[in-house]
Structure formats: structure tokens, C-alpha cells
Design an enzyme around this catalytic site. Sequence first.
Site, PDB file in Angstrom:
ATOM      1  N   ASP A  15      19.706   1.262  93.248  1.00 16.58           N
ATOM      2  CA  ASP A  15      20.583   0.983  92.106  1.00 16.58           C
ATOM      3  C   ASP A  15      19.662   0.647  90.931  1.00 16.58           C
ATOM      4  O   ASP A  15      18.449   0.478  91.104  1.00 16.58           O
ATOM      5  CB  ASP A  15      21.502  -0.208  92.434  1.00 16.58           C
ATOM      6  CG  ASP A  15      22.418  -0.589  91.266  1.00 16.58           C
ATOM      7  OD1 ASP A  15      22.916   0.325  90.573  1.00 16.58           O
ATOM      8  OD2 ASP A  15      22.637  -1.790  91.039  1.00 16.58           O
ATOM      9  N   SER A  16      20.247   0.504  89.764  1.00 23.25           N
ATOM     10  CA  SER A  16      19.459   0.077  88.601  1.00 23.25           C
ATOM     11  C   SER A  16      18.980  -1.367  88.783  1.00 23.25           C
ATOM     12  O   SER A  16      18.035  -1.790  88.128  1.00 23.25           O
ATOM     13  CB  SER A  16      20.308   0.171  87.342  1.00 23.25           C
ATOM     14  OG  SER A  16      21.459  -0.646  87.490  1.00 23.25           O
ATOM     15  N   CYS A  78      25.015   3.235  93.070  1.00 22.86           N
ATOM     16  CA  CYS A  78      25.191   3.069  91.628  1.00 22.86           C
ATOM     17  C   CYS A  78      26.151   4.160  91.154  1.00 22.86           C
ATOM     18  O   CYS A  78      25.875   5.352  91.354  1.00 22.86           O
ATOM     19  CB  CYS A  78      23.831   3.220  90.948  1.00 22.86           C
ATOM     20  SG  CYS A  78      23.923   3.227  89.149  1.00 22.86           S
ATOM     21  N   GLU A 156      22.947  -9.661  86.718  1.00 25.77           N
ATOM     22  CA  GLU A 156      21.490  -9.666  86.903  1.00 25.77           C
ATOM     23  C   GLU A 156      20.885 -11.042  86.617  1.00 25.77           C
ATOM     24  O   GLU A 156      19.910 -11.442  87.242  1.00 25.77           O
ATOM     25  CB  GLU A 156      20.827  -8.624  85.991  1.00 25.77           C
ATOM     26  CG  GLU A 156      21.052  -7.193  86.428  1.00 25.77           C
ATOM     27  CD  GLU A 156      20.323  -6.797  87.705  1.00 25.77           C
ATOM     28  OE1 GLU A 156      19.168  -7.200  87.888  1.00 25.77           O
ATOM     29  OE2 GLU A 156      20.932  -6.086  88.533  1.00 25.77           O
ATOM     30  N   CYS A 188      31.714  -0.057  89.279  1.00 27.54           N
ATOM     31  CA  CYS A 188      30.275  -0.333  89.104  1.00 27.54           C
ATOM     32  C   CYS A 188      29.906  -1.280  90.235  1.00 27.54           C
ATOM     33  O   CYS A 188      30.633  -2.251  90.500  1.00 27.54           O
ATOM     34  CB  CYS A 188      30.019  -0.977  87.750  1.00 27.54           C
ATOM     35  SG  CYS A 188      28.348  -1.653  87.566  1.00 27.54           S
ATOM     36  N   HIS A 190      27.799  -3.538  90.490  1.00 26.60           N
ATOM     37  CA  HIS A 190      27.549  -4.934  90.114  1.00 26.60           C
ATOM     38  C   HIS A 190      28.844  -5.760  90.122  1.00 26.60           C
ATOM     39  O   HIS A 190      28.802  -6.976  90.293  1.00 26.60           O
ATOM     40  CB  HIS A 190      26.943  -5.029  88.703  1.00 26.60           C
ATOM     41  CG  HIS A 190      25.479  -4.730  88.628  1.00 26.60           C
ATOM     42  ND1 HIS A 190      24.973  -3.453  88.719  1.00 26.60           N
ATOM     43  CD2 HIS A 190      24.401  -5.552  88.461  1.00 26.60           C
ATOM     44  CE1 HIS A 190      23.652  -3.489  88.605  1.00 26.60           C
ATOM     45  NE2 HIS A 190      23.284  -4.756  88.452  1.00 26.60           N
TER      46      HIS A 190
HETATM   47  N1  DGL Z   1      25.405  -0.779  89.302  1.00 28.41           N
HETATM   48  C1  DGL Z   1      25.500   0.336  88.479  1.00 28.41           C
HETATM   49  C2  DGL Z   1      26.736   1.155  88.577  1.00 28.41           C
HETATM   50  O1  DGL Z   1      27.357   1.128  89.621  1.00 28.41           O
HETATM   51  C3  DGL Z   1      24.657   0.456  87.256  1.00 28.41           C
HETATM   52  C4  DGL Z   1      24.946  -0.419  86.132  1.00 28.41           C
HETATM   53  C5  DGL Z   1      23.966  -0.217  85.011  1.00 28.41           C
HETATM   54  O2  DGL Z   1      22.758  -0.241  85.252  1.00 28.41           O
HETATM   55  O3  DGL Z   1      24.445  -0.041  83.882  1.00 28.41           O
HETATM   56  O4  DGL Z   1      27.110   1.858  87.679  1.00 28.41           O
END
Ligand code: DGL
Length: 271
Positions: A15-16, A78, A156, A188, A190
Site C-alpha cells: 500500500d502507499s 490499495c 498515517e 480506501c 486506510h
Molecule cells: N490506502 C490507499 C487506498 O486504498 C491509498 C491512499 C493514498 O495513498 O492516497 O486508496
Amino acid sequence: MMSELDAAAPIGVFDSGIGGLSVLTQIRRLLPAEALLYVADSAHIPYGNKPADYVVARSLAITRFLAEQGAKAIVVACNTATAVAVAELRRQFALPVIGVEPGLKPGISRSRGGVVGVLATAGTLGSEKFQRLISTHGQQRRVIVQPCHGWVEQVESGALASQETWELVASIIQPLRLQGVDTLVLGCTHYPFLAPLIRELAGPEVEIVDTGPAIARELQRRLDALGLLRSGTGTGGEHFWVSGDPKSSGMQLARLWRPGCPLERLSAGVE
Ligand code: DGL
């Protein structure tokens, strides 16, 4: 090449940042014997406001790294990277690549009132892949797509329940409730970490859809079909890499996964 893969090999997940840990948790729950490798591309976060070709390049570099570590499958944990890069990853790598996408279909089938809110990054919502998803499933209900600026950064930073996070989440959820939204799709990886706050603000009658458990089941199904499921009663290990500062990611890892897990900085060329 796929037939040379070994069931004992690890599964690569990226993931990011630490958002993909919401997916990793579900994978670990369902597949306790598997060895797991996780890359948080923290030097390049957020992906959601980056150009698509930037996210594609990062996804290719990380997948190459995970393949070099011997991964038998890749989970793109992600939504943003899946939306723009999964087709290219599948084209370039002879590995099963499992992506994630907003659970619009389950959201629509669970919605009783008929108004579904999709919470995701601008990158996911603006992608062609998401536009196709909406035109396939979005006709049966009213769907409100909602970019959630700043949410990824709050997760984060570890501020899951701060006043600032509360205000940021409230500024999105309250207007959606006023528009009659009765189902919220977490698009997302996150956002599941903000689910308690979303639940508190949305109220108990609102359905919250997280696709993490379905992704873990899809991974299990794909590995099983390829004879790559790791059996046995042992517990698989985990190894983590970050492209940014290992100190701050390490703190979040300790909170969201467990203290003291192996964490390294990505080597030159991948960072
Ligand atoms: N966790 C990510 C997603 O599902 C990436 C969020 C990001 O880096 O903007 O989109």
C-alpha cells in the site's frame, strides 16, 4: 512460470502506507500459516492525489521487489493503486495479482434506503476503472461519491481519535447523512481504521462496508485453485519494509500490528 511457484513462499502485500494493514489483518486471520511480506510506500504517500503514471511506476517497482523476495502472489492492498495499476501489474508479472476496489456491489445490495455513499481518494474516484464500476452497478441506487481529503494523513499520523480527525470526518459524514445516505462504502484501505469514528458520527443504523474480509477470501480461493495454499498448523511470519522514515512507520506498526515486528528500509532503487 506460475507452476514453479511454491506453496511455502510468502505472499507480498503493499500500500502507499499503513492502510493496507487493514487488509493484512484479514489475511492473517484467514490464513494463519502463510508468511507475509508488506511494503508501505511511505516516502510517496499519498497516492490518491498523484498522477496515475506515478502510481503505476511505484506499483511496478514494489511488485518487482516483492517478486524478488520470492512472493508467490501479490495483494495490492490499495484501492488507488489497484484502480490505475492492476492491469499493468498483471500484464508484466506471471504471479496472481489480487486487487481491491470499493465494495459498491455489496453496498448496493445491503442498502435499504437506497442511498449509498462511496468514500475513497480522488485518484480512485477519478479512475476509469471506478467509472466502469459505477456504470455497471451504480444504476440501481443513488450513489454519492465522496473524496475524503486528509483522512489518509490522519491515519498515517496515528491520530485516529483526535479532535482534528473528528472534525475532518464529521465534515464528510454529517452532510452525507443529511442527503439520506444509509450505507457507506469504505473505498480506501486506510479508512477501516477510522471506522469507530465513522460509526459514531453516522449512527448505528448506517451500514459500513469494508471489503478487507472479501479480499482475504479471494486470495485464499486463488491460491487454493493454483495449489499454492500453505497448509499446516504453524504460524507464518511477517516482514515489513518502508520507503520513508522507518521510525514513524515503526510506531504505527507497533500500534496497528504488534510491537517489535521486523521492519527495514527499502533498498536503493526501490525507495
Ligand atoms: N490506502 C490507499 C487506498 O486504498 C491509498 C491512499 C493514498 O495513498 O492516497 O486508496
